[in-house]
Design an enzyme around this catalytic site. Structure first.
Site, short mmCIF file in Angstrom:
data_model
loop_
_atom_site.label_atom_id
_atom_site.label_comp_id
_atom_site.label_asym_id
_atom_site.label_seq_id
_atom_site.Cartn_x
_atom_site.Cartn_y
_atom_site.Cartn_z
N LYS A 111 -0.79 12.65 -13.93
CA LYS A 111 0.41 12.45 -13.10
C LYS A 111 1.09 13.76 -12.77
O LYS A 111 1.62 13.93 -11.67
CB LYS A 111 1.38 11.48 -13.77
N LYS A 194 -8.92 0.24 -7.75
CA LYS A 194 -8.22 -0.89 -8.39
C LYS A 194 -7.22 -1.51 -7.43
O LYS A 194 -6.60 -0.80 -6.64
CB LYS A 194 -7.46 -0.38 -9.63
N LYS A 197 -0.25 -2.00 -6.65
CA LYS A 197 0.98 -2.30 -5.93
C LYS A 197 1.38 -1.17 -5.00
O LYS A 197 2.21 -1.34 -4.13
CB LYS A 197 2.11 -2.67 -6.89
#
Ligand code: TRP
Length: 328
Positions: A111, A194, A197
């Site tokens: 990240k 994947k 959202k």
């Protein structure tokens, strides 16, 4: 006593991947464990959040958990930030966590990327907060996905470090529950990614707020390939394999059984079968979800009830922890 704690971040729409990969298992676990399910809003602010969207997302996730079958008579659903013991214990545990352990966390490295200097302290210490979430309830078992396994390992290490320092067995070492039939759900647009959202295309996912028409439309538009029948060469056909997995998972059959059912069918045949089972399985959930979202006061009540129960357990732990450390 066996107690489960798990958390889900309130970020945007929950989708079929969250349902089949996590929430459905949370529902099943209620039979064998005392379950505490947390909406991890403190974790959510490790990246910037717009206040109104955050409020909305917390209620949405709560509604989804209820709609999917979390039984409010048995289990608690609560918002993490309302139980201050999480932050308090996180500080204390941070004083038992060597930097070297945090430096190994692959999620932080991914990240933070190349911009390590600008990365926020909260993002870095996030796994310590996660350890506090679990240990403040002395949870014995934690259902997590693959991506959180390393953080759970760290929680065990931190619990061990604390126990050694105070020469106790105060914190049980939490066991991961990596559920065998948890389903890895891929994007409907790209079978190698994947379902997420944060994907720009809403057609990549089936949201738990989608109605039957939207579900049908999205499956119809799902990326296909040009093989004549479903069964051939599935290892090289991620999109077909994904639709088949979804079908098997929603129908509650094995992949082999699903394959046998669609023997000789082409892609659109499989899509039709999937649409039927998806609408049948998801309609009651999506309907309940929309009803709940229209009643935010009820959702807030559910959360306050969960918060009261969580505070009660967490408060007891904190009292003992403070005594052990030597706080007056
Ligand atoms: N970090 C988890 C995630 O991003 C959510 C989470 C927060 C969690 N605290 C937890 C999961 C404690 C299990 C236990 O998915």
């Amino acid at each position: 006593m066996k107690r489960i704690l798990s958390g889900v971040q309130p970020t945007g729409n929950l989708h079929l991947g969250n349902y089949l990969g996590a929430i459905r298992n949370w529902v099943k676990l209620q039979d064998g464990y005392e379950c505490l399910y947390m909406v991890a809003d403190l974790h959510a602010i490790t990246v910037p959040q717009e206040p109104d969207s955050l409020r909305k997302a917390v209620r949405e996730v709560t509604a989804a958990l209820i709609a999917c079958g979390i039984d409010l008579e048995k289990s608690a659903i609560f918002n993490q930030s309302a139980v201050s013991a999480h932050s308090e214990l996180a500080w204390i545990l941070g004083c038992h966590t060597p930097l070297g352990w945090l430096n190994r966390m692959t999620q932080f490295k991914e990240k933070a990327g190349k911009h390590r200097e600008e990365a926020l302290l909260g993002l870095y210490s996030y796994p310590v907060l996660m350890a506090a979430d679990i240990l403040v309830y002395k949870a014995t078992h934690v259902p997590v996905g693959e991506d959180q396994k390393q953080h759970l390992e760290l929680s065990r290490d931190i619990a061990g470090a604390f126990n050694r320092q105070y020469n106790t067995e105060f914190f049980p070492l939490p066991e991961p529950l990596i559920l065998g039939d948890a389903t890895r759900v891929m994007s409907l647009r790209d079978g190698s990614k994947k379902m997420s959202k944060s994907d720009e295309s809403d057609y990549s996912r089936i949201n738990l707020t989608d109605d039957a028409d939207a579900i049908a439309k999205k499956i119809k538009k799902a990326t296909s390939d040009s093989y004549p029948t479903v069964g051939e060469n599935l290892e090289n056909r991620p999109e077909a394999a994904n639709l088949l997995t979804l079908y098997a998972s929603l129908k509650g059959v094995t992949r082999e059984q699903a394959l046998a059912e669609c023997a000789g069918k082409n892609f659109s045949g499989l899509k039709q079968m999937l649409t039927e089972v998806a609408v049948a399985h998801l309609s009651p959930i999506t309907r309940r979800m929309r009803e709940l979202l229209a009643a935010p006061d009820y959702i807030d009540q559910v959360l306050s009830k969960g918060v009261a129960r969580a505070r009660n357990i967490a408060g007891g732990t904190m009292q003992e922890v403070k005594e052990m450390i030597g706080f007056l």
